[in-house]
Motif scaffolding. Sequence first.
Motif, PDB file in Angstrom:
ATOM      1  N   SER A  37       0.823  -1.218   0.000  1.00 56.16           N
ATOM      2  CA  SER A  37       0.000   0.000   0.000  1.00 56.16           C
ATOM      3  C   SER A  37       0.857   1.268   0.000  1.00 56.16           C
ATOM      4  CB  SER A  37      -0.941   0.005   1.211  1.00 56.16           C
ATOM      5  OG  SER A  37      -0.205   0.136   2.418  1.00 56.16           O
ATOM      6  N   SER A  51       4.661   2.267  -5.028  1.00 52.26           N
ATOM      7  CA  SER A  51       4.060   2.716  -6.289  1.00 52.26           C
ATOM      8  C   SER A  51       3.724   1.524  -7.170  1.00 52.26           C
ATOM      9  CB  SER A  51       5.026   3.649  -7.030  1.00 52.26           C
ATOM     10  OG  SER A  51       6.193   2.942  -7.416  1.00 52.26           O
ATOM     11  N   PHE A  81       2.845   7.967  -7.977  1.00 50.16           N
ATOM     12  CA  PHE A  81       1.585   7.604  -7.326  1.00 50.16           C
ATOM     13  C   PHE A  81       0.430   8.368  -7.973  1.00 50.16           C
ATOM     14  CE2 PHE A  81       4.830   6.539  -4.287  1.00 50.16           C
ATOM     15  CZ  PHE A  81       4.368   5.397  -3.655  1.00 50.16           C
ATOM     16  N   ASP A  82      -0.794   7.974  -7.649  1.00 53.52           N
ATOM     17  CA  ASP A  82      -1.967   8.708  -8.127  1.00 53.52           C
ATOM     18  C   ASP A  82      -1.873  10.151  -7.667  1.00 53.52           C
ATOM     19  OD1 ASP A  82      -3.017   6.482  -9.319  1.00 53.52           O
ATOM     20  OD2 ASP A  82      -4.260   5.922  -7.591  1.00 53.52           O
ATOM     21  N   ALA A 102      -3.472  11.259  -4.460  1.00 49.29           N
ATOM     22  CA  ALA A 102      -2.898  10.768  -3.203  1.00 49.29           C
ATOM     23  C   ALA A 102      -1.945  11.779  -2.588  1.00 49.29           C
ATOM     24  CB  ALA A 102      -2.174   9.452  -3.448  1.00 49.29           C
ATOM     25  N   PRO A 133      -5.009  14.239  -0.264  1.00 50.31           N
ATOM     26  CA  PRO A 133      -6.420  13.841  -0.178  1.00 50.31           C
ATOM     27  C   PRO A 133      -7.225  14.840   0.639  1.00 50.31           C
ATOM     28  CG  PRO A 133      -5.054  12.455   1.227  1.00 50.31           C
ATOM     29  CD  PRO A 133      -4.122  13.294   0.426  1.00 50.31           C
ATOM     30  N   SER A 185     -12.057  10.031   3.570  1.00 48.73           N
ATOM     31  CA  SER A 185     -10.864  10.506   2.872  1.00 48.73           C
ATOM     32  C   SER A 185     -11.146  10.412   1.379  1.00 48.73           C
ATOM     33  CB  SER A 185      -9.648   9.656   3.235  1.00 48.73           C
ATOM     34  OG  SER A 185      -8.505  10.105   2.521  1.00 48.73           O
ATOM     35  N   SER A 201      -9.828  11.053  -2.493  1.00 50.56           N
ATOM     36  CA  SER A 201      -8.724  11.309  -3.426  1.00 50.56           C
ATOM     37  C   SER A 201      -9.302  11.673  -4.780  1.00 50.56           C
ATOM     38  CB  SER A 201      -7.831  10.070  -3.561  1.00 50.56           C
ATOM     39  OG  SER A 201      -7.125   9.833  -2.366  1.00 50.56           O
TER      40      SER A 201
END
Length: 711
Positions: A123, A126, A429-430, A433, A436, A483, A485
């Motif tokens: 988690s 990447s 990463f997104d 993220a 958020p 949360s 994103s």
Amino acid sequence: MLNKWLQAITDWVSTKKGMKITLASWFILMIAISAGPQLNDYKVTNFQSLPDKVPSMQAEHLLEEYFPNDRGTPGILVFHQEQRGTLNIEDAEQIVAGIQAAAIPGIESIVDLSQLPPAAIQSFTSARGSTLMLPMMLEPGLGSADFAEINNEVLGIGQSIAANMQDVSFYVTGPAGIAGDTVKLFEQADFVLLLATIAIILVLLIVIYRSPLLAFIPLLATVIVYQIVNQSVALMGAAGLVINNSTTSIMSILLFAAVIDYSLFVFSRYREELNRYESKHEAMKVAMRATGEPVFFAGGTVLAAMLVLFLAQFRDYQNFAPVFGMAMVIIMVASITLVPALFTLFGRKAFWPKVPVYGQAHPAKKPGAWAGIAKFVVNKPVISGGIVGVFLIVSALNVFNLNFEFDSVKSFPEDMPSRVGYEIVETEFDQGALAPSTLLVVGKESIPEDSVAQLQEAIASYPEVASVRLGDQTDDQQALSFSISLSINPYSTEALDAIGSLRDSMPEYMETASIDGEAHLAGVTAKLADERTVNNRDIVVIMVLETLLILVLLMGLTRSWKMPIYMMAVNLLSFVSALGLGLFLVDMFFGFDAVSTRVPVYAFIFLIALGIDYNIILVSRFLEERKAYRVKEALERAISRTGGVISSAGVLLAATFAALTTMPIADLFVFGFIVAIGILMDTFLVRGMLLPALILFFEKDNQPEQKPASQ
């Protein structure tokens, strides 16, 4: 009334006794106040820009109320495999172990990789497996200096271990990393800025006036004022004022610029009077009677502009008001006491090697560059004023290409470790993220699980939302958090629009989920959306009030209603033109295609307040000459006699603000560049050509031509 009060002060300061007491008082004050608190102890980087009443700050406070968090500032440790593609987790574990073994004071916790199951590690990794980001939490109550020290130690240990690994890089980013780097950045940059400013002023004064003392005396006055202002602001910090780092950087530029400018106006007239009066004290008395009021008024316009900022809601602008207001009060007092006293002390020696000789013909009678310009301007006002007017209007049109950058990290140097780490996370990463958003839902009664699920589903269906995760819940189920994103860059204007639209849609989503209560959005994107709203409101308030206030001051100076209107109009046109031209040039030469929302406001405050100073000096001399001459001749004499000193002051002022381009922070770089461009335009185009053309158009002779007085 004001003029009589100023004359009483400057007449006394010009006497032998008054000069000595004035200088002794300033030196004693400087030494005494230096024993107080130091300004660096009260500078902060984690400055809260938004007022508490905006929605995002209210949401933040409510989150703290429902879900108390006594933890400190978070940071992100970034481990990145440069070449091989997949990061070896054991390498990251080794770096973490080294940092933990150092037992660095101030670190509350670092997630222990060796204790995490593979799913948890995944988690934090990447999609390509090349990067791992690991949370670090600092202890609560730490200051900016602590952030910098912890950052240095963590980065040093991590990078020294990573250096022995194959293509592994290590960075510290997140709020803690960025705050620590910012402290170091400003410490180094402020010192460089101070040295650059002094060097620029010293070199230009010597080159322009070819006199070592004329370079030394204004700088001596500036150093005295600088120390007193710095210590005064430190006392304000000790009394509870939160002082932003960038505020003090800009303050130092304003201080140097204003004191040097006002010194030039004083010694320029003093040199004239030393040709007419044998006594250096009498010469200064007469000089200050002519320049005291316009110089004091010029300082007053800057002070008025700063005080308007108290009415701003954005706290970065508010922070300017007490700091710059205090600085300007001290500068204004110095301009009518310390500056004339210092020049009187040195007398004719101050102008060596070109010492003014009593009874010598006035230097202004010798034709010079500005005498030729003055003759051309008054004889061809339509051509000179028209060309300048067209150029300013064309330059102003580029403001329609103004774009804002809301990602503050992008304003820092590209090689700053926290920015490098940030951009690695941004790439690997997104995007959502990175920052958020948090949604707080507060019901009037317990919220059923099916309603929670319906609300989560409704939010997830929103086009720009990538994921929604349920966070904390209160024991009575009346409050819960999500949360969120986004699927787009959380710092983009599209994200700001999306979060605003989502905020507006929440009542509908709440109703669909059968929840009777309130929804509040917190987080970086929500704050930026509020910042944009607050900034747009402040731009209007600041521009309108500053314009009106300076207009009133100009009416008091000119005793006219007509002249202040066109003086202010050309100043406003000059600002818009400088902004448009500046934006074009920083994009073309430096690659800044977007600027911070702060830049136009900063530029307006200083270009309007400082730009009007030169118009005041010109108009004051014109009104003085008009007592003996008709409009055309009075204007020609005013331009030729003030042209040299105003152009010198303008070049020095522009160069002083250009010193901000040595700062490694994009906001200050762009601001300094635009203001420098604007001041040069004001100095040579507006004051030299456009304003004189308007004076000839609007001001008419109402009496028969008088016989010229003796020059």
